[in-house]
Design a protein around this motif. Sequence first.
Motif, mmCIF file in Angstrom:
data_model
loop_
_atom_site.group_PDB
_atom_site.id
_atom_site.type_symbol
_atom_site.label_atom_id
_atom_site.label_comp_id
_atom_site.label_asym_id
_atom_site.label_seq_id
_atom_site.Cartn_x
_atom_site.Cartn_y
_atom_site.Cartn_z
ATOM 1 N N ALA A 1 -4.890 12.426 13.882
ATOM 2 C CA ALA A 1 -4.775 11.938 12.503
ATOM 3 C C ALA A 1 -5.488 10.595 12.346
ATOM 4 C CB ALA A 1 -3.302 11.798 12.131
ATOM 5 N N GLU A 2 -5.668 10.187 11.089
ATOM 6 C CA GLU A 2 -6.267 8.898 10.770
ATOM 7 C C GLU A 2 -5.318 8.133 9.854
ATOM 8 O OE1 GLU A 2 -8.967 7.418 11.864
ATOM 9 O OE2 GLU A 2 -9.578 9.103 13.129
ATOM 10 N N PRO A 3 -5.009 6.874 10.182
ATOM 11 C CA PRO A 3 -4.093 6.116 9.325
ATOM 12 C C PRO A 3 -4.810 5.470 8.140
ATOM 13 C CG PRO A 3 -4.744 4.768 11.181
ATOM 14 C CD PRO A 3 -5.410 6.121 11.383
ATOM 15 N N GLN A 4 -4.047 5.165 7.111
ATOM 16 C CA GLN A 4 -4.508 4.255 6.072
ATOM 17 C C GLN A 4 -4.207 2.843 6.571
ATOM 18 O OE1 GLN A 4 -3.469 5.180 1.928
ATOM 19 N NE2 GLN A 4 -2.658 7.140 2.634
ATOM 20 N N ILE A 5 -5.190 1.965 6.535
ATOM 21 C CA ILE A 5 -5.081 0.648 7.157
ATOM 22 C C ILE A 5 -5.097 -0.429 6.076
ATOM 23 C CG2 ILE A 5 -6.094 -0.929 8.853
ATOM 24 C CD1 ILE A 5 -7.564 1.662 9.931
ATOM 25 N N ALA A 6 -4.210 -1.415 6.224
ATOM 26 C CA ALA A 6 -4.072 -2.447 5.199
ATOM 27 C C ALA A 6 -4.678 -3.788 5.583
ATOM 28 C CB ALA A 6 -2.593 -2.650 4.867
ATOM 29 N N GLY A 7 -4.648 -4.151 6.861
ATOM 30 C CA GLY A 7 -4.949 -5.511 7.286
ATOM 31 C C GLY A 7 -6.413 -5.889 7.205
ATOM 32 N N LEU B 1 0.827 -1.202 0.000
ATOM 33 C CA LEU B 1 0.000 0.000 0.000
ATOM 34 C C LEU B 1 0.866 1.259 0.000
ATOM 35 C CD1 LEU B 1 -2.949 1.073 0.252
ATOM 36 C CD2 LEU B 1 -2.643 0.985 2.734
ATOM 37 N N ILE B 2 1.930 1.246 0.795
ATOM 38 C CA ILE B 2 2.837 2.396 0.852
ATOM 39 C C ILE B 2 3.594 2.559 -0.467
ATOM 40 C CG2 ILE B 2 4.872 3.350 2.008
ATOM 41 C CD1 ILE B 2 3.929 1.827 4.549
ATOM 42 N N SER B 3 4.088 1.441 -0.997
ATOM 43 C CA SER B 3 4.898 1.515 -2.224
ATOM 44 C C SER B 3 4.085 1.966 -3.423
ATOM 45 C CB SER B 3 5.547 0.163 -2.513
ATOM 46 O OG SER B 3 4.589 -0.810 -2.890
ATOM 47 N N ASP B 4 2.762 1.774 -3.375
ATOM 48 C CA ASP B 4 1.892 2.265 -4.447
ATOM 49 C C ASP B 4 1.800 3.790 -4.431
ATOM 50 O OD1 ASP B 4 1.352 -0.284 -5.342
ATOM 51 O OD2 ASP B 4 -0.593 -0.447 -4.334
ATOM 52 N N GLN B 5 2.168 4.421 -3.300
ATOM 53 C CA GLN B 5 2.006 5.859 -3.152
ATOM 54 C C GLN B 5 3.324 6.630 -3.056
ATOM 55 O OE1 GLN B 5 -0.954 6.879 -0.092
ATOM 56 N NE2 GLN B 5 -1.755 4.783 -0.213
ATOM 57 N N LEU B 6 4.424 5.930 -2.780
ATOM 58 C CA LEU B 6 5.714 6.586 -2.589
ATOM 59 C C LEU B 6 6.745 6.036 -3.566
ATOM 60 C CD1 LEU B 6 5.967 6.581 1.319
ATOM 61 C CD2 LEU B 6 5.136 8.418 -0.169
ATOM 62 N N PRO B 7 7.757 6.826 -3.917
ATOM 63 C CA PRO B 7 8.785 6.354 -4.850
ATOM 64 C C PRO B 7 9.714 5.335 -4.194
ATOM 65 C CG PRO B 7 9.342 8.537 -4.030
ATOM 66 C CD PRO B 7 7.967 8.240 -3.517
ATOM 67 N N GLU B 8 10.367 4.560 -5.014
ATOM 68 C CA GLU B 8 11.340 3.589 -4.522
ATOM 69 C C GLU B 8 12.431 4.324 -3.745
ATOM 70 O OE1 GLU B 8 14.234 -0.004 -6.211
ATOM 71 O OE2 GLU B 8 12.872 1.078 -7.559
ATOM 72 N N GLY B 9 12.862 3.730 -2.639
ATOM 73 C CA GLY B 9 13.895 4.322 -1.807
ATOM 74 C C GLY B 9 13.381 5.294 -0.769
ATOM 75 N N ALA B 10 12.071 5.541 -0.740
ATOM 76 C CA ALA B 10 11.500 6.482 0.227
ATOM 77 C C ALA B 10 11.735 5.984 1.653
ATOM 78 C CB ALA B 10 10.009 6.661 -0.033
ATOM 79 N N ARG B 11 11.993 6.932 2.551
ATOM 80 C CA ARG B 11 12.231 6.594 3.952
ATOM 81 C C ARG B 11 10.900 6.497 4.701
ATOM 82 N NH1 ARG B 11 17.394 10.024 6.265
ATOM 83 N NH2 ARG B 11 18.983 9.115 4.883
ATOM 84 N N VAL B 12 10.766 5.411 5.460
ATOM 85 C CA VAL B 12 9.523 5.176 6.201
ATOM 86 C C VAL B 12 9.874 4.907 7.660
ATOM 87 C CG1 VAL B 12 7.462 3.747 6.413
ATOM 88 C CG2 VAL B 12 8.443 4.190 4.142
#
Length: 350
Positions: free
Chosen positions: A203-209, A103-114
């Motif tokens: 805040a509200e998170p984006q949830i994957a599970g 889900l994160i990789s669909d929104q951020l570029p490769e190598g992004a810091r998380v």
Amino acid sequence: MSQSASGAAEGGPRVRPGSSTQALSAAYDTALLDLDGVVYAGGQAIAHAVDSLADAREAGMGLAYVTNNALRTPDAVAEHLCELGIPTEADDVITSAQAVARLISDQLPEGARVLVIGGEGLRVALRERGLEPVDSADDEPVAVVQGYGGPDMAWGRFAEACYAIAGGVPWFASNTDLTIPSARGIAPGNGAAVEVVRIATGAEPQIAGKPLPPMHRETILRTGAKRPLVVGDRLDTDIEGAFNGEVDSLLVLTGVTDGAQLLAAPPQHRPTYVDRDLRGVLTGQPEVTEEQDGFRCGGWTAAAGDERLELDGDGDAIDGLRALCAAAWTAAGDKGCELDAAKALARLGL
């Protein structure tokens, strides 16, 4: 493949458990099995789990282990299952860490810091998707991801998440299960930790599970299942996840859900099938029929009275529970049943 009874009114909610003339291990190509409360609890195998899974595998059913617990890596989970006597490869394990990383990789570029608030499972999943895990809000992360970090998670980790989120970066959560089974009982899960950060930040998170679509998507992508059966112990994750994914489900009563919760379930929490434990995968499922005096399954008949659910007969307690489900769900329609079920469940020993 035999067709299971839908147990649903035309275009409406499920009103009774389904049935199958075939063993479920033959009717479905892949079991998507929850772990905590289904296969093991507190690290120890649940009764009948090891033998039931071996028999299902021998019958040709694919086994995949789908967990909202993001703490451990698939390799670690597979190793644990092997130690319990369940042969498992890492590719057989799908975690909410993998789902949230995609889900994160669909929104951020490769190598992004998380910024990681959680365990090794999250770090491995992020690296698999080309993202860089970091430990501090001072590391200039462009996102925060939060997953279960075990009972010893330091309070300061939640503060790091809050600092980064306050700086405007998006927040992701692997899952929001409020509780998790342990050897000593029910313990706080990742959802409880997410609430800490939510309260502090607003805040509200984006949830994957589970029960949300990203987890189901991850599971199907990794297993290639065509006729999956979700097997779980939780109504609000496993069963609702199957409902959202439009696939069938089996609830086992070895985890957090009890008979009263099952009878009160709203439509999205009503499983296709219900059984005591994983031995239910190896058998067919009896039909629940509507009779003049109520709903019958095996030797039991259940009906909805003005204030309570009524039960008459004898035989297998799970058949009685199935009949009660039909009476409760039919009476409730598209809501949760509020009729008193205590006396009926006590008679079944549930």
